[in-house]
Design an enzyme around this catalytic site. Structure first.
Site, PDB file in Angstrom:
ATOM      1  N   GLU A   5       7.523   0.056 -11.382  1.00 57.97           N
ATOM      2  CA  GLU A   5       5.983   0.269 -12.109  1.00 57.97           C
ATOM      3  C   GLU A   5       5.306   1.456 -11.043  1.00 57.97           C
ATOM      4  OE1 GLU A   5       4.976  -0.573 -14.963  1.00 57.97           O
ATOM      5  OE2 GLU A   5       6.001  -2.226 -15.648  1.00 57.97           O
TER       6      GLU A   5
ATOM      7  N   LEU B   3       5.856 -19.940   9.216  1.00 52.86           N
ATOM      8  CA  LEU B   3       6.508 -20.989   8.841  1.00 52.86           C
ATOM      9  C   LEU B   3       7.751 -21.271   9.806  1.00 52.86           C
ATOM     10  CD1 LEU B   3       6.385 -20.441   4.927  1.00 52.86           C
ATOM     11  CD2 LEU B   3       5.414 -22.379   6.120  1.00 52.86           C
ATOM     12  N   GLY B   4       8.073 -20.580  10.446  1.00 56.83           N
ATOM     13  CA  GLY B   4       9.384 -20.721  11.492  1.00 56.83           C
ATOM     14  C   GLY B   4      10.572 -20.649  10.813  1.00 56.83           C
TER      15      GLY B   4
ATOM     16  N   ILE C 196      16.075  -2.747 -16.397  1.00 57.91           N
ATOM     17  CA  ILE C 196      15.426  -3.240 -17.619  1.00 57.91           C
ATOM     18  C   ILE C 196      15.205  -4.779 -17.708  1.00 57.91           C
ATOM     19  CG2 ILE C 196      15.179  -3.241 -20.231  1.00 57.91           C
ATOM     20  CD1 ILE C 196      15.265  -0.424 -18.697  1.00 57.91           C
TER      21      ILE C 196
ATOM     22  N   ARG D  29       5.962 -13.472 -13.927  1.00 55.44           N
ATOM     23  CA  ARG D  29       4.864 -12.554 -14.193  1.00 55.44           C
ATOM     24  C   ARG D  29       5.514 -11.550 -15.013  1.00 55.44           C
ATOM     25  NH1 ARG D  29       4.499  -8.031 -13.466  1.00 55.44           N
ATOM     26  NH2 ARG D  29       4.750  -8.346 -11.204  1.00 55.44           N
ATOM     27  N   SER D  30       6.631 -10.847 -14.535  1.00 47.72           N
ATOM     28  CA  SER D  30       7.175  -9.622 -14.960  1.00 47.72           C
ATOM     29  C   SER D  30       7.704  -9.931 -16.413  1.00 47.72           C
ATOM     30  CB  SER D  30       8.535  -9.401 -14.195  1.00 47.72           C
ATOM     31  OG  SER D  30       8.068  -9.098 -12.884  1.00 47.72           O
TER      32      SER D  30
ATOM     33  N   SER E 124      11.432   7.690 -10.797  1.00 49.54           N
ATOM     34  CA  SER E 124      10.017   8.210 -10.459  1.00 49.54           C
ATOM     35  C   SER E 124       9.686   9.362 -11.404  1.00 49.54           C
ATOM     36  CB  SER E 124       9.958   8.514  -9.149  1.00 49.54           C
ATOM     37  OG  SER E 124       9.801   7.388  -8.268  1.00 49.54           O
TER      38      SER E 124
ATOM     39  N   GLN F  88      -4.246 -19.332  18.701  1.00 43.96           N
ATOM     40  CA  GLN F  88      -4.759 -17.851  18.360  1.00 43.96           C
ATOM     41  C   GLN F  88      -3.749 -17.098  17.606  1.00 43.96           C
ATOM     42  OE1 GLN F  88      -6.584 -15.923  21.903  1.00 43.96           O
ATOM     43  NE2 GLN F  88      -7.982 -17.394  22.277  1.00 43.96           N
TER      44      GLN F  88
ATOM     45  N   PRO G 190      19.352   5.653 -14.999  1.00 46.12           N
ATOM     46  CA  PRO G 190      20.000   5.366 -13.626  1.00 46.12           C
ATOM     47  C   PRO G 190      19.685   6.870 -12.765  1.00 46.12           C
ATOM     48  CG  PRO G 190      21.796   4.950 -15.446  1.00 46.12           C
ATOM     49  CD  PRO G 190      20.477   5.568 -16.004  1.00 46.12           C
TER      50      PRO G 190
END
Lengths: 250, 392
Positions: free
Chosen positions: B372, B347-348, B167, B94-95, B142, B288, B138
């Protein structure tokens, strides 16, 4: 070439099924519907023939309720040129009744080939294709796994148990398509957008008399758990006895 | 059982026929072409390049851009559904599609000249050119306004110098969208975008080694050393930090949908396992503790679906705000991280194997949580939106 592909809208076979309260039909709530598997192969064959033999027309014809339009639209998104929706709700179980409606639509339209899937994945009758061929007075080759056309003549292969049969036939003809012949393409995103603009003609289906009806539909009984009769060679006589007397397979 | 997604609130009824068809065709493509190979690619730390022509043929690259540039011209809900289905396979795939469509094709489309659009967009849609987006440095993640990459104007063009990091597609890209300051380093208004063919002298990319996340994705460091570009390499309509941020809004929108895909993959795997795995004489799904896990997952996925659906409708109506995107990215990636971890636990011991998908998603989503706009930065964007005070 002008090719018709007859499609059936069937429940996705990966879904869980339940019988409707009438005891005769599937509970449609929550089911997803799609083109019947073998009909998808038929669409692919039609599209490839059209690509190989120059510009022509591929028409998808289907019989069923209004929701069928989505199924036809999928065929259009794969590359079929136009759709014909024969309205019928519910779809009768009687293949001959459906064949009458399809033959009435397909006759005198100059189709070189009329393709069907070998069998529908829901009812599994495999009768509509051959019956339509008979009503149109056209030759019919069923369950073909390979196809070549040249000079107005066709050659088809059929996979039999342990053998392959090669059949020649003149055009026009009706063919029913088996799996393995050509894997159906996925519709591209552009194809999906283009399909919105392609024509789908909707009209009443001229169904023949319905002679067959479903009385009852039942799911297979739940499988019960296995039983361990013992361990090692000592258990063999008891196992043989059970297979013989109880399971009655020996 | 084949993967059928999650639709507890009959969301399908809110989608158009085309939107459902787009979702189903990408889902089938992922089943056929990605699922059989993704585990191996992840272990080997390699992006499956062989899938690019198929993705392009399907029409996934820049799918919400207009048909006149060879794109599919889909609406934004359909585009979101594509991202959802790709990330059901793997966040790295997807990226790849996000970067190509939202971070490379989108800026060329929205800020490029007619010549740039005509030249680049069809090639990028066909996968003949692969793009990357160079904003982060680098020391400036943000805080991208602080970047120190420069573009100096000369009499016949531009000269770029600087370093870009983290990148996606960096090493395999044939073209990079590079953001650089054309004025003083303390002047964020001078930030402009440049189309840089990666074969240009002075451009080098090297893989970032040792990743424990997004292993099936190409992540690189880019060095720009006296990279000389012609005058028309600049994106004429770019200007200021808002230009790259507008691209990130597009990409974050897709990530909000993508995270649902990863969460649904994990939920689906956990549910099937809970039905089949017998412990103490009954399926673990009959206990449960696992039912609570599954109910939590189902609730979070359903909420996220409703969030994205409305966000998509707002985007199509042209009224979506970047802050609304922040809320969806923050919420959906965070819930996907939680679901992936809980699925892995359900899933253990099997859950640590690459044969199952949840731990791969769990590790991938840690990157998605951070890239992002980190989860924390989106919190601060929302904080600023509601209080009027910037806390960053």
């Amino acid at each position: 070439m002008k090719i018709a592909v007859c499609l059936k809208r069937v429940p996705d076979t990966e879904m869980r099924f339940a019988v409707a309260p009438d005891g005769k039909s599937l509970d449609a709530s929550g089911l997803k519907f799609d083109i019947s598997d073998f009909d998808g192969y038929a669409v692919e064959v039609a599209l490839r023939l059209n690509e190989q033999h120059g510009p022509g027309e591929v028409v998808a014809v289907a019989l069923g309720p209004d929701a069928l339009q989505e199924t036809l639209r999928k065929a259009l998104s794969m590359g079929v040129d136009r759709g014909v929706h024969l309205k019928a709700d519910p779809v009768p179980f009687d293949g001959l009744s459906i064949a009458h409606a399809l033959a009435a639509e397909l006759k005198d339209q100059g189709f070189d080939l009329i393709l069907f899937g070998r069998v529908a994945t829901d009812t599994g009758n495999g009768t509509v294709g051959p019956m339509t061929a008979a009503l149109l007075g056209l030759p019919c080759v069923t369950a073909i796994s390979k196809l070549d056309l040249s000079g107005g003549q066709g050659t088809a292969q059929r996979e039999l148990e342990g053998a392959t049969e090669t059949v020649t036939f003149p055009l026009p003809a009706v063919l029913t398509i088996d799996e393995g012949i050509a894997r159906p393409r996925l519709p591209s995103l552009k194809g999906i957008m283009a399909a919105k603009k392609k024509p789908v003609e909707s009209k009443s289906a001229a169904l023949g008399t319905v002679q067959l009806t479903v009385d009852k539909l039942e799911l297979p009984p739940e499988r019960t758990g296995g039983r361990i009769v013992g361990e090692g060679p000592d258990a063999v006589p008891e196992l043989v006895r059970l297979l013989h007397d109880e399971a009655k397979v020996l | 059982m084949a993967y059928t997604g999650v639709d507890f609130y009959h969301m399908d009824g809110l989608l158009s026929e085309e939107e459902r068809a787009v979702r189903d065709t990408v889902r089938a493509w992922v089943d056929e072409h990605l699922m059989p190979i993704i585990g191996e690619c992840y272990i080997e730390g390699r992006f499956p390049k062989q899938i690019i022509p198929g993705l392009a043929e399907l029409g996934v690259l820049g799918a919400n851009l207009p048909e006149e540039y060879g794109c599919a011209g889909l609406n934004n809900v359909a585009y979101g559904l594509i991202m959802q289905e790709l990330e059901r396979g793997d966040s790295g795939i997807r990226s790849f599609a996000s970067v190509q469509g939202a971070l490379v094709m989108y800026p060329i489309y929205s800020m490029g000249s007619d010549e740039q659009k005509q030249h680049w967009l069809p090639r990028l849609a066909q996968g003949k050119e692969i793009g990357c987006f160079g904003l982060t440095e680098p020391d400036f993640g943000s805080n991208p306004s602080g970047m120190i990459t420069t573009a100096k104007e000369t009499k016949d063009g531009w000269v770029l110098n600087g370093v870009k990091m983290w990148i996606t597609n960096g090493s395999q890209a044939t073209v990079a969208i590079i953001w650089a300051k054309t004025g003083a380093v303390d002047d964020p208004k001078s930030i402009r975008g440049f189309i840089v063919p990666t074969a240009t002298k002075g451009y080098t990319a090297k893989d970032q080694k040792g990743k424990l996340s997004l292993r099936a994705s190409d992540t690189s460091e880019i060095h720009l050393e006296d990279v000389r570009l012609p005058k028309d390499a600049i994106l004429p309509k770019s200007g200021g930090i808002k230009s790259p941020l507008s691209c990130l809004t597009q990409a974050r929108y897709g990530i909000s949908w993508g995270a649902i895909g990863a969460a649904m993959a994990c939920y689906d795997e956990a549910l099937q396992y809970a039905r089949q795995r017998i412990m103490f004489g009954k399926p673990i799904g009959a206990t449960q503790i696992q039912q609570v896990r599954l109910a939590d997952m189902l609730a979070e996925i359903t909420k996220a679906q409703l969030l994205c659906h409305q966000l998509g409708r707002l985007k199509d109506a042209g009224t979506m705000t970047p802050q609304q995107v922040s809320l969806a990215k923050r919420n959906n990636v965070s819930m996907a991280c939680d679901i992936a971890r809980e699925a892995r636990r359900l899933l253990g011991a099997n859950g640590i194997l690459a044969e199952y998908h949840s731990m791969r998603h769990m590790a991938n989503l840690e990157s998605v949580y951070t890239y992002e706009g980190t989860h924390d930065m989106h919190s601060l964007i929302l904080g600023q939106e509601v209080t009027g005070h910037a806390a960053f």
